[in-house]
Design a protein around this motif. Structure first.
Motif, PDB file in Angstrom:
ATOM      1  N   THR A 126       0.847  -1.175   0.000  1.00 58.46           N
ATOM      2  CA  THR A 126       0.000   0.000   0.000  1.00 58.46           C
ATOM      3  C   THR A 126       0.886   1.229   0.000  1.00 58.46           C
ATOM      4  OG1 THR A 126      -1.606   1.295   1.272  1.00 58.46           O
ATOM      5  CG2 THR A 126      -0.131  -0.120   2.511  1.00 58.46           C
ATOM      6  N   PRO A 127       0.469   2.285  -0.671  1.00 57.63           N
ATOM      7  CA  PRO A 127       1.275   3.500  -0.642  1.00 57.63           C
ATOM      8  C   PRO A 127       1.162   4.262   0.682  1.00 57.63           C
ATOM      9  CG  PRO A 127      -0.653   3.811  -2.026  1.00 57.63           C
ATOM     10  CD  PRO A 127      -0.666   2.385  -1.605  1.00 57.63           C
ATOM     11  N   TYR A 128       0.162   3.913   1.497  1.00 58.56           N
ATOM     12  CA  TYR A 128      -0.041   4.632   2.753  1.00 58.56           C
ATOM     13  C   TYR A 128       1.010   4.221   3.763  1.00 58.56           C
ATOM     14  CZ  TYR A 128      -2.217   6.267   7.038  1.00 58.56           C
ATOM     15  OH  TYR A 128      -2.464   6.895   8.241  1.00 58.56           O
ATOM     16  N   ASP A 129       1.653   5.186   4.387  1.00 56.24           N
ATOM     17  CA  ASP A 129       2.714   4.861   5.336  1.00 56.24           C
ATOM     18  C   ASP A 129       2.528   5.595   6.650  1.00 56.24           C
ATOM     19  OD1 ASP A 129       5.200   7.156   3.918  1.00 56.24           O
ATOM     20  OD2 ASP A 129       3.111   7.406   4.520  1.00 56.24           O
ATOM     21  N   GLY A 130       1.319   6.050   6.912  1.00 54.51           N
ATOM     22  CA  GLY A 130       1.083   6.807   8.134  1.00 54.51           C
ATOM     23  C   GLY A 130       0.623   5.918   9.264  1.00 54.51           C
ATOM     24  N   PRO A 131       0.110   6.557  10.327  1.00 54.28           N
ATOM     25  CA  PRO A 131      -0.331   5.772  11.480  1.00 54.28           C
ATOM     26  C   PRO A 131      -1.608   4.989  11.185  1.00 54.28           C
ATOM     27  CG  PRO A 131      -0.309   8.148  11.975  1.00 54.28           C
ATOM     28  CD  PRO A 131      -0.024   7.998  10.542  1.00 54.28           C
ATOM     29  N   VAL A 132      -1.687   3.805  11.765  1.00 56.16           N
ATOM     30  CA  VAL A 132      -2.900   2.997  11.654  1.00 56.16           C
ATOM     31  C   VAL A 132      -3.227   2.433  13.029  1.00 56.16           C
ATOM     32  CG1 VAL A 132      -2.525   2.290   9.264  1.00 56.16           C
ATOM     33  CG2 VAL A 132      -1.675   0.859  11.127  1.00 56.16           C
ATOM     34  N   TYR A 133      -4.477   2.043  13.189  1.00 56.61           N
ATOM     35  CA  TYR A 133      -4.862   1.244  14.350  1.00 56.61           C
ATOM     36  C   TYR A 133      -4.851  -0.204  13.894  1.00 56.61           C
ATOM     37  CZ  TYR A 133      -6.627   5.556  16.455  1.00 56.61           C
ATOM     38  OH  TYR A 133      -6.739   6.811  16.974  1.00 56.61           O
ATOM     39  N   VAL A 134      -4.017  -1.015  14.536  1.00 57.02           N
ATOM     40  CA  VAL A 134      -4.107  -2.457  14.291  1.00 57.02           C
ATOM     41  C   VAL A 134      -5.217  -2.964  15.200  1.00 57.02           C
ATOM     42  CG1 VAL A 134      -2.896  -4.658  14.395  1.00 57.02           C
ATOM     43  CG2 VAL A 134      -1.658  -2.588  13.766  1.00 57.02           C
ATOM     44  N   LEU A 135      -6.102  -3.794  14.664  1.00 55.40           N
ATOM     45  CA  LEU A 135      -7.306  -4.167  15.406  1.00 55.40           C
ATOM     46  C   LEU A 135      -7.287  -5.614  15.864  1.00 55.40           C
ATOM     47  CD1 LEU A 135      -9.897  -2.534  13.006  1.00 55.40           C
ATOM     48  CD2 LEU A 135      -8.886  -1.545  15.060  1.00 55.40           C
ATOM     49  N   ASP A 136      -7.886  -5.830  17.003  1.00 62.21           N
ATOM     50  CA  ASP A 136      -8.129  -7.189  17.483  1.00 62.21           C
ATOM     51  C   ASP A 136      -9.573  -7.535  17.137  1.00 62.21           C
ATOM     52  OD1 ASP A 136      -8.543  -8.736  20.720  1.00 62.21           O
ATOM     53  OD2 ASP A 136      -7.833  -9.616  18.844  1.00 62.21           O
ATOM     54  N   ALA A 137      -9.833  -7.612  15.863  1.00 64.06           N
ATOM     55  CA  ALA A 137     -11.165  -7.971  15.353  1.00 64.06           C
ATOM     56  C   ALA A 137     -10.925  -8.369  13.907  1.00 64.06           C
ATOM     57  CB  ALA A 137     -12.128  -6.792  15.431  1.00 64.06           C
TER      58      ALA A 137
END
Lengths: 348, 708
Positions: A176-187
């Motif tokens: 993915t070209p996106y390299d910013g912050p993400v929330y990794v989810l437990d779902a």
């Protein structure tokens, strides 16, 4: 009229009033009183839409999800092949169908904004989105697997935020070209059709927009993630205001015009006889940045600019992205010890 | 509003009425009855207010105070209901509590594949278990034998690490880093207070950022993978393998690692990541193994060397069938012993024995209680990591297949030249009466007894010849691979004198209700219900359908050699699926239930793809299959080990120009290394079906499978 309030009742009153205060989280975005789930969902469901478009062959599903972000029917969703059609279809929670118009998209953020012709729609206010952190209880609303059709509301999943992190410190880990912050989810949100869905807190406040199906190439696992609203809001507002200008393709990793070479630093590596030759230093020129910094032959290069180096070839690749006059932080292993060096090519 | 404190005794004689009485909790202590002091306008705080004289008077109406109290109590009630928020704070607090002990590990190394499994190169998680720098992690990322291991502590500093030892039973590794200041060690949760259904939080540190990542679930089960693991439905994946599984208080229950329930499979659980099934090694077991691991000692699952008759371990009773020579159980236990307890805990099934012993390491001691001839005996065994490879001893005879004489004596049909029997002077038609002074109970009994001895042993046999009895001594040798060159004498003295019962002949369909595969059998010409026949299970390469041709090919061999041909077809005509080996076994079971079968001569015979399936059938049903004959098919995996209870023999037909030729050559080597007798035959350059005389040779080999 006056009356005597007995002392015990004041004690009870004070006790009662003191209890809630330790429950109210000072630093947590969730509202101190968590509302019953049914009520929260009843409020949220009308704000999520089902989107249908292109696809339906070779495992590429023709549906995904979106969120209403304005009363007049602006829809925020994920930028994907599904929207690659003149008129994607948007279906509301009550079954009303609309042809949607693509207003704008941001390829790097991988979001798109659509518009349907409607009024009086319940919607999210992006400005009131909140942050979450690891452990925050969340709900994910999306049409994963396209299970919801017609006037069925989308599916709800529950879980917690696993971590807030930056996608891909290492180049090429995620496609993915996106390299910013993400929330990794437990779902389990990494599923067809979930992209563009909403991530909200247990109390119904918007947190993020569900991401696409991404695979972590470092450990070969699928990633459940959402992009924080804060990251996409400025762009969405620009699109809504009609002021959006597609940015020139800013490659997050563009090679500098003049990049640093090992020779510039005075380092000669061992010959690459294997496909993955371990990056041992073979020679160091005495009067060179490396020589002066104290690098020695047989040093094993482990980290360059905080990235793990697995082979000579990877080391050379990493250097292609370093500007010639940049300062380089390098860590090597010498006799079981980890040693750190800072190298810089002197300006002529 | 003026307030003055006044302590009013309870219950009041007059005033507030019923509702106030109900609201008061029992925590208010009784003060002696006293006259209430009068309401006063000024507050009079006493110097040392005794509880007897505190009265609060308020100017506002009584009903407002009631409302205020109601509101306060409602607020408390509402706060008490905010369980989701409390739980969220508990999750976060638990992770925060253990965070200083959770480290990030990066490895630099060469190997990226382990067989077919592609190993990740991403960071993994570790748990600090000692202040001096001992760190436990999952063995997964270290299978690739990394050259360098870097541990990143929660404060960001990186330290190189040494791999001290690997626990191969629980798939954990122990690393050591050098530290200047003592590291934080987490609190461990007591396992006996763990309850299925309680909260469980899986923690890892594989993403960028200074907070660990977490996944919330419950404890699904307490004793899995032969008592070695806690099961949780928190998402366990490479994102948190090596990290701790916590309870709601932030105490460590165990360390997450991918495990496979299949014994012998190293990293089988990896494909179950994020599936709702995750495993963690209990912290008690880790601490128990820590001293040995920190000394650099690799740990392996402990083996006893006991062979059980391998039907379903969940239903089979733990009666010893044989003990592997050279194993801890050899000479301590005997065939026929029934295991009744392991370490004084009663066991009733083979599966329970496996579970009880499965958690021990090589080097550990275990006490077995067995029942032998009505007596209770205890034996203490020291478990080992590897059993010496079993070499089956060979006496050198083929027994006759007549109904044995009532005494159980064995009539010799043929004596292998250069064998122990030949050396002892045993001849065809001799009757063997006893082995080492124990009277025989038939050919199978003789076979079992010999199997428990070792090549090189000298055994005393009592034989009867021409009416006289004598004793001979034979030296047991290794099982030969070569076929006898001469034609063998008949296995049976007389043919079926009369047809007993209405036995079916010729081709019959075999149907099993729940199975869609087609199967048919050919019963030989002179078939009778009194003669147990051998079985050739024919598994053709998928796609080929030539029933008539196969029948024609095998008919003479079957008629001559008392063989039933069983043909099983794949459900999908284009391919055999791995799960179908269970189907083949099921059809074979069905055949055995309908017709008398000689268990010593059940052979799986497969062509190419069918041969591959044939290996799987044989390896997973050792109690059923005695031999495997394949054409142009390599082993699908490692060679199985030889064992006393269930022999295996191999007949591999090779083709020079086959793409699998090199693998087949390696397979033959591997089988021989595992002490299985392998008969090789080359049929030229290109793959084809066997010709009649090649079938004859194969049938002759099958005829010798009941050799002793």
């Amino acid at each position: 009229m006056n009356g005597t309030v007995p002392f015990w009742s004041i004690v009870v009153l004070l006790l009662c009033l003191s209890i809630p205060s330790d429950v109210a989280g000072a630093d947590d975005p969730a509202v101190p009183r968590t509302r019953p789930l049914a009520g929260v969902l009843a409020e949220l469901q009308p704000k999520i839409v089902k989107i249908y478009g292109v696809g339906g062959f070779r495992g590429m599903e023709a549906y995904q999800s979106g969120l209403l972000i304005s009363e007049q029917g602006h829809v925020l969703s994920a930028w994907s092949y599904v929207l690659d059609t003149d008129y994607p279809t948007v279906v509301l929670h009550d079954g009303r169908k609309f042809d949607a118009e693509l207003l704008g998209a941001h390829p790097r953020l991988e979001i798109a904004v659509l518009k349907i012709d409607a009024t009086g729609l319940p919607h999210f206010d992006l400005a009131r989105a909140v942050d979450a952190r690891s452990g925050t209880r969340v709900l994910a609303l999306s049409n994963l697997f396209g299970v919801a059709t017609g006037n069925e509301p989308v599916s709800v999943q529950h879980g917690v935020v696993s971590a807030k992190t930056l996608l891909a410190a290492r180049r090429g880990t995620f496609d993915t070209p996106y390299d910013g912050p993400v929330y990794v989810l437990d779902a389990m949100t990494n599923n067809p059709g979930a992209a563009g869905g909403a991530l909200v807190t247990r109390d119904g406040r918007l947190v993020g927009i569900l991401g696409k199906e991404l695979r972590n190439s470092l450990n070969h696992t699928w990633l459940n993630y959402a992009v924080p609203i804060e990251q996409v809001r400025p762009t969405v507002e620009q699109i809504l205001a009609g002021k959006y200008v597609a940015e020139t393709e800013k490659k997050k990793d563009r090679k500098p015009a003049r990049s640093l070479t090992l020779a510039d630093l005075g380092i000669v590596m061992v010959p690459e006889v294997l496909p993955r030759t371990p990056p041992y230093v073979d020679l160091v020129r005495p009067d060179s940045p490396a020589g002066r910094a104290g690098l020695k032959p047989d040093d094993l290069v482990i980290l360059v600019r905080d990235r793990l180096i697995q082979s000579c070839r990877m080391l050379r690749e990493e250097f292609q992205y370093i500007e010639r006059d940049a300062t380089v932080h390098m860590s090597v292993m010498r006799n079981g010890q980890l040693m750190e060096f800072t190298l810089e090519v002197p300006k002529p | 509003m003026n307030l003055s404190a006044s302590w009013v005794p309870w219950p009041r004689k007059r005033g507030h009425g019923q509702w106030s009485r109900n609201m008061l909790t029992a925590s208010v202590s009784m003060a002696p009855q006293q006259e209430p002091s009068r309401a006063r306008k000024e507050a009079v705080p006493q110097a040392c207010p005794s509880y007897r004289s505190l009265t609060v008077t308020a100017r506002f109406p009584r009903k407002w105070s009631a409302v205020l109290i109601l509101l306060a109590i409602a607020a408390t009630a509402a706060a008490g209901d905010d369980l989701p928020l409390r739980e969220q704070k508990a999750f976060q607090a638990a992770v925060q509590r253990v965070a200083p002990s959770v480290v990030r590990i990066e490895t630099v190394g060469r190997r990226e594949r382990l067989g077919k499994l592609v190993l990740g190169t991403g960071p993994t998680t570790g748990l600090v278990v000692s202040p001096e720098g001992l760190i436990v992690s999952s063995a997964l990322n270290f299978l690739r034998r990394p050259d360098s291991i870097l541990v990143q502590l929660p404060d960001g500093t990186r330290k190189p690490a040494r791999l001290l030892a690997t626990d191969h039973s629980r798939m954990l590794v122990l690393l050591k880093i050098e530290v200047l200041a003592p590291l934080a060690v987490p609190e461990m949760a007591p396992r006996e207070r763990m309850r299925v259904g309680q909260w469980a939080i899986a923690v890892g540190r594989t993403f960028e950022g200074n907070r660990p990542n977490m996944s919330v679930g419950i404890i699904s089960a307490g004793w899995r993978i032969r008592g070695r693991a806690i099961q949780t439905d928190a998402a366990a994946s490479p994102n948190n393998y090596g990290g701790p599984l916590l309870d709601i208080h932030g105490r460590v229950l165990g360390v997450l690692t991918p495990l496979s329930p299949k014994p012998g499979e190293k990293v089988g659980g990896l494909q179950w990541y994020d599936s709702g099934i995750g495993f963690a090694i209990p912290v008690d077991d880790i601490l128990r193994a820590l001293p040995r691991l920190s000394r650099g000692e690799d740990l392996y699952p402990g083996l006893m060397g006991i062979g059980f008759l391998r039907s379903d371990p969940n239903t089979a009773e733990p009666i010893v069938a044989a003990c592997h020579p050279g194993s801890p159980a050899y000479k301590k236990l005997r065939p026929g012993d029934r295991i009744t307890a392991v370490d004084r805990s009663p066991v009733d099934r083979v599966a329970e024995v496996n579970d009880a012993v499965g958690r021990y390491y090589a080097g550990d001691k275990v006490t077995l209680t067995v029942q032998r001839d009505g007596k209770r005996i205890e034996r203490r065994l020291t478990l080992v990591a590897k059993l010496p490879p079993y070499a089956r001893p060979f006496l050198g005879i083929l027994p006759r297949r007549d109904a044995t004489t009532p005494s159980g004596a064995v009539t010799v049909r043929y004596v292998y030249p250069d064998s122990g029997a030949a050396g002892a002077g045993i001849r065809a038609d001799d009757v063997l009466l006893s082995l080492v002074d124990k009277p025989l109970a038939g050919a199978d009994d003789l076979r079992r007894q010999v199997a428990l001895l070792e090549p090189g042993d000298e055994v005393k046999l009592d034989i009867q010849r021409d009416g006289t009895t004598r004793s001979v001594s034979a030296r047991l040798g290794p099982v030969p691979e070569a076929l006898p060159v001469e034609a063998l004498p008949p296995a049976r003295a007389e043919g079926p004198s009369k047809k007993v019962g209405r036995a079916a002949r010729g081709k019959v369909m075999i149907t099993v209700p729940e199975i869609e595969n087609k199967a048919w059998a050919y019963l030989p010409k002179d078939y009778s219900m009194t003669i147990p026949c051998g079985v050739v299970v024919w598994l053709d390469a998928p796609g080929a359908v030539d029933d008539a041709g196969i029948l024609k090919l095998w008919k003479p061999a079957c008629d001559r050699g008392e063989l039933i041909l069983l043909v099983v077809k794949p459900a999908n005509p284009t391919a055999w699926l791995p799960g179908e080996e269970a189907v083949v076994a099921r059809v074979l079971d069905e055949l055995i239930s309908q017709y008398p079968i000689d268990a010593n001569r059940i052979v799986v015979h497969g062509h190419q793809g069918g041969g591959t399936l044939g290996y799987l059938v044989a390896f997973r049903h050792r109690d059923l299959i005695r031999a495997v004959a394949t054409v142009d098919a390599p082993l699908p995996g490692p060679a199985p080990s030889a064992e006393p209870v269930h022999p295996l023999a191999f007949y591999l037909v090779t083709v020079e120009k086959s793409p699998a030729a090199a693998r087949i050559a390696r397979s033959i080597k591997a089988l021989r290394k595992a002490n299985h007798p392998v008969q090789e035959q080359s049929i030229g350059e290109s793959p084809r079906y066997l010709l009649p005389d090649e079938i004859t040779r194969l049938a002759q080999w099958i005829d010798t499978l009941d050799r002793i």
